[in-house]
Design a protein around this motif. Structure first.
Motif, PDB file in Angstrom:
ATOM      1  N   VAL A   9       3.866  -1.746  -9.085  1.00  0.00           N
ATOM      2  CA  VAL A   9       2.908  -0.645  -8.958  1.00  0.00           C
ATOM      3  C   VAL A   9       1.990  -0.882  -7.765  1.00  0.00           C
ATOM      4  CG1 VAL A   9       1.011   0.580 -10.096  1.00  0.00           C
ATOM      5  CG2 VAL A   9       2.972  -0.174 -11.446  1.00  0.00           C
ATOM      6  N   CYS A  10       1.513  -2.118  -7.629  1.00  0.00           N
ATOM      7  CA  CYS A  10       0.621  -2.448  -6.513  1.00  0.00           C
ATOM      8  C   CYS A  10       1.348  -2.351  -5.170  1.00  0.00           C
ATOM      9  CB  CYS A  10       0.047  -3.853  -6.697  1.00  0.00           C
ATOM     10  SG  CYS A  10      -1.165  -3.983  -8.021  1.00  0.00           S
ATOM     11  N   THR A  11       2.620  -2.719  -5.138  1.00  0.00           N
ATOM     12  CA  THR A  11       3.394  -2.615  -3.899  1.00  0.00           C
ATOM     13  C   THR A  11       3.494  -1.162  -3.459  1.00  0.00           C
ATOM     14  OG1 THR A  11       4.686  -4.595  -4.414  1.00  0.00           O
ATOM     15  CG2 THR A  11       5.631  -3.067  -2.823  1.00  0.00           C
ATOM     16  N   ARG A  27      -1.298   1.826   3.205  1.00  0.00           N
ATOM     17  CA  ARG A  27      -1.093   1.158   4.499  1.00  0.00           C
ATOM     18  C   ARG A  27      -1.988  -0.059   4.680  1.00  0.00           C
ATOM     19  NH1 ARG A  27      -0.408   6.319   8.712  1.00  0.00           N
ATOM     20  NH2 ARG A  27       1.386   7.253   7.630  1.00  0.00           N
ATOM     21  N   ILE A  28      -2.056  -0.866   3.641  1.00  0.00           N
ATOM     22  CA  ILE A  28      -2.812  -2.112   3.754  1.00  0.00           C
ATOM     23  C   ILE A  28      -1.829  -3.245   4.006  1.00  0.00           C
ATOM     24  CG2 ILE A  28      -4.712  -1.351   2.301  1.00  0.00           C
ATOM     25  CD1 ILE A  28      -3.454  -2.771  -0.038  1.00  0.00           C
ATOM     26  N   THR A  29      -2.297  -4.290   4.645  1.00  0.00           N
ATOM     27  CA  THR A  29      -1.424  -5.389   5.059  1.00  0.00           C
ATOM     28  C   THR A  29      -1.498  -6.592   4.127  1.00  0.00           C
ATOM     29  OG1 THR A  29      -3.182  -6.197   6.524  1.00  0.00           O
ATOM     30  CG2 THR A  29      -1.524  -4.719   7.479  1.00  0.00           C
ATOM     31  N   PHE A  30      -2.566  -6.712   3.337  1.00  0.00           N
ATOM     32  CA  PHE A  30      -2.665  -7.853   2.425  1.00  0.00           C
ATOM     33  C   PHE A  30      -1.925  -7.546   1.126  1.00  0.00           C
ATOM     34  CE2 PHE A  30      -6.383  -5.189   1.800  1.00  0.00           C
ATOM     35  CZ  PHE A  30      -6.437  -5.038   0.424  1.00  0.00           C
ATOM     36  N   ASP A  31      -1.714  -8.579   0.293  1.00  0.00           N
ATOM     37  CA  ASP A  31      -0.937  -8.455  -0.948  1.00  0.00           C
ATOM     38  C   ASP A  31      -1.842  -7.935  -2.060  1.00  0.00           C
ATOM     39  OD1 ASP A  31       0.639  -8.728  -3.189  1.00  0.00           O
ATOM     40  OD2 ASP A  31       1.488 -10.653  -2.591  1.00  0.00           O
ATOM     41  N   TYR A  37     -12.474  -7.668  -1.996  1.00  0.00           N
ATOM     42  CA  TYR A  37     -13.327  -6.481  -1.955  1.00  0.00           C
ATOM     43  C   TYR A  37     -12.568  -5.250  -1.457  1.00  0.00           C
ATOM     44  CZ  TYR A  37     -17.317  -9.475  -2.922  1.00  0.00           C
ATOM     45  OH  TYR A  37     -18.191 -10.352  -3.525  1.00  0.00           O
ATOM     46  N   ARG A  38     -11.718  -5.436  -0.463  1.00  0.00           N
ATOM     47  CA  ARG A  38     -10.927  -4.297   0.023  1.00  0.00           C
ATOM     48  C   ARG A  38      -9.928  -3.859  -1.048  1.00  0.00           C
ATOM     49  NH1 ARG A  38      -8.293  -6.343   5.326  1.00  0.00           N
ATOM     50  NH2 ARG A  38      -7.318  -4.273   5.286  1.00  0.00           N
ATOM     51  N   GLY A  39      -9.410  -4.828  -1.792  1.00  0.00           N
ATOM     52  CA  GLY A  39      -8.491  -4.505  -2.874  1.00  0.00           C
ATOM     53  C   GLY A  39      -9.166  -3.696  -3.970  1.00  0.00           C
ATOM     54  N   LEU A  40     -10.420  -4.015  -4.271  1.00  0.00           N
ATOM     55  CA  LEU A  40     -11.165  -3.256  -5.275  1.00  0.00           C
ATOM     56  C   LEU A  40     -11.294  -1.792  -4.875  1.00  0.00           C
ATOM     57  CD1 LEU A  40     -14.038  -5.772  -6.135  1.00  0.00           C
ATOM     58  CD2 LEU A  40     -12.143  -5.107  -7.628  1.00  0.00           C
ATOM     59  N   ASP A  41     -11.528  -1.542  -3.591  1.00  0.00           N
ATOM     60  CA  ASP A  41     -11.636  -0.160  -3.113  1.00  0.00           C
ATOM     61  C   ASP A  41     -10.348   0.619  -3.356  1.00  0.00           C
ATOM     62  OD1 ASP A  41     -14.222  -0.607  -2.204  1.00  0.00           O
ATOM     63  OD2 ASP A  41     -13.561  -1.266  -0.219  1.00  0.00           O
TER      64      ASP A  41
END
Length: 589
Positions: free
Chosen positions: A110-112, A119-123, A164-168
């Motif tokens: 789901v996260c993938t 369009r994020i580059t981190f996992d 923090y970016r993942g939380l967004d």
């Protein structure tokens, strides 16, 4: 494995068996498996073979044994030698059992999908997995949780900015994730969605200024801080289903309908019974669940009944014994509560009637037909004794407050202060100085309700079934307790609204995963026992490739291993074995 020889300055040759290893920094090295002794010792041990041939024979035997899972380790320790700086010697592995369910719920996939769209580059999957496991194992701030996750056997390769970016991103897709985990969990474990439980709670922030979400309201902890509120649906299996967040100053009653509509739409549910407490049983909510195939069960305050209904509910005649079958002598027999044995606390009595609910002002204006409700009142000697005991302790506290200069200090309706009255006249009616005393009329008024309990419903099923449905509301209260106490979901060290919402998403997922693990363990152990066992599962590094379990094997750890399908409690664990476990977890084997 191979043979290593060392020649001393005196010409003596020593033999040892060594193996190749890979250090955490990726560099190759070797470690000693077994010291065999010097040339003369080997000649004495095996006269028929040359020392080198004998050493090679031992090396082959050890290699064959290792291939079968038996490992031999030799480790030399020096009491005068310092340990290496920055060399980690202990690891946590409790997260492996959480990761197992994380991957089974397909949250990584789901996260993938979300990451590709965003369009994020981190996992993103690693972010969510870390936030969920640390919420269960090391509940704290996001910064501290990331630091503590470095103790994992395989720590996440994340930076704080990724968290923090993942939380967004997670906040934007919260509803999608809730829908996905419901559908994926239904394939793993039985979920009873015929009955849904709904309740609300709130969480405080250690701030002074309000914003759009964090508002001053009535805190469950009676704290003078801004709060946010959570509404949670739980299914009949005791598993969290879906949640919603709303401002701390809002009334909780209107929160049910929008979330229930989303559950019906996204989860493809239609025939269901919604069970709530009295605080959420508004007329609008009851009417909403009185259409199509929806029904409701809600608690009803006897104190708020109209006078005729209250008199009927408290009347000591016309009661039946619950949980009886046709053929039993007491089946359908009518009892008088003044004649029953109050010391027999195993029995529950009930009476019921259908009655049109009182119409609201708006319904009267629009001439809307009143809602027909079934009221089921129960009386339990056990519940009567419980309520009387609680009140006696509160009366004792009230008596102690009478010695204070100003006993009345709060307007809390549940405070012992309600039993205290202030008077400014003597018994003869003359003016006198203020004095305080127990108000026996308030005590007597409350005592008349001891043992009684009422639910309102539009179900036409057996009374015992409705009572059983309502009695399981404690599980949703326990879920809130787990989040607040064990997972320490508050206070919250975030300020942006979307990150606050994502924080509660991680709390929700942590609760779901923990409850699923608890179910797989057949609910044999307490919540505290399971969490403490997970937090205590640690390894000690013996060599670069070998580890020793550093925890006590108990019935709880045995249950966790059995429920998860792998074991970490062998006398010795090799890195190869642990890598296989991690691989199987990721591949859902």
């Amino acid at each position: 494995m191979r043979v290593k020889t060392v020649k001393s300055t005196k010409g003596s040759i020593s033999y040892s068996i060594i193996r190749d290893i890979t250090k955490p920094d990726g560099k190759r090295s070797t470690e000693i498996v077994q010291n065999l002794g010097n040339h003369e010792t080997l000649q004495q041990l095996c006269p028929e073979m040359a020392p080198m041939d004998y050493a090679r024979k031992i090396a082959r035997e050890l290699s064959e044994a290792e291939a079968k899972g038996k490992v031999t380790v030799v480790k030399e320790f020096d009491s005068e030698r310092l340990i290496e700086r920055d060399n980690q010697n202990g690891y946590d592995i409790g997260y492996l059992f959480i990761d197992k369910l994380f991957y089974e719920l397909k949250l990584d996939r789901v996260c993938t999908q979300i990451a590709q769209q965003s369009r994020i580059t981190f996992d993103l999957g690693q972010v969510l997995k870390t936030l969920v496991s640390t919420r269960i194992l090391y509940p704290s701030s996001k910064r501290h949780s990331l630091q503590l996750s470095k103790s994992y056997l395989t720590p996440p390769s994340l930076e704080l900015q990724h968290i923090y970016r993942g939380l967004d991103v997670l906040a934007e897709h919260s509803e999608r994730i809730q829908e996905a985990v419901y559908k994926n969990s239904a394939a793993l474990i039985e979920r009873d969605t015929r009955v849904l439980y709904y309740d609300c709670t709130n969480f405080f922030f250690e701030i002074e200024e309000e914003d759009d979400l964090r508002k001053y309201g009535k805190s469950k902890e009676n704290r003078p801080n801004p709060i946010v509120q959570m509404g949670l649906f739980m299914d009949g299996s005791g598993l969290p289903l879906a949640y919603t967040m709303f401002a701390g100053s809002n009334n909780e009653q209107p929160s049910l309908k929008p979330l229930e509509k989303r559950v019906i739409r996204d989860f493809n549910l239609s025939e269901l019974v919604v069970c709530t407490d009295a605080g959420l049983s508004s007329n609008a909510n009851r009417r909403f669940n009185n259409t199509h195939s929806r029904r409701y069960v809600t608690t009803q305050s006897l104190k708020k009944f109209r006078k005729p209904l209250k008199e009927w509910a408290l009347d000591k005649t016309g009661w039946q014994l619950a949980h009886t079958q046709p053929g039993d002598p007491d089946h359908r027999k009518l009892f008088n509560l003044d004649e029953i044995d109050l010391d027999d606390r195993t029995k529950t009595y009930y009476k019921e009637r259908w009655e049109p609910a009182e119409r609201t002002t708006e319904e009267k204006k629009q001439d809307i037909r009143p809602l027909e409700e079934r009221y089921i009142v129960t009386f339990s000697p056990k519940y009567k004794a419980y309520q009387a005991n609680i009140r006696e302790r509160q009366i004792d506290r009230a008596l102690k407050k009478l010695d204070q200069k100003e006993p009345l200090k709060t307007n809390n309706p549940h405070s012992p202060d309600r039993f205290i009255k202030r008077s400014s006249a003597t018994a003869e009616g003359e003016l006198a100085k203020d004095y305080y005393a127990l108000d026996q009329s308030v005590i007597d008024k409350e005592a008349q309700y001891d043992g009684f309990y009422c639910v309102a419903t539009n179900l036409e099923t057996e009374v015992e079934d409705i009572i059983a449905v309502n009695q399981r509301r404690w599980e949703i209260e326990e879920s809130f307790k787990i989040m607040k106490t064990e997972f320490k979901s508050r206070p919250i060290y975030l300020s942006k609204e979307n990150r606050i919402k994502a924080h509660f998403l991680t709390c929700f997922l942590s609760l779901l995963i923990f409850r699923m693990l608890e179910k797989r363990m057949n609910s044999q152990h307490t919540i505290c026992e399971i969490i403490q066992a997970l937090r205590g599962m640690k390894l000690t590094k013996l060599t670069e490739d070998n580890f020793l379990p550093h925890y006590t094997r108990t019935h709880v750890t045995d249950s966790i291993h059995q429920a998860s399908g792998f074991r970490t409690d062998y006398q010795l664990l090799t890195k190869k074995k642990l890598k296989t476990i991690e691989k199987n977890i990721r591949e859902r084997k």
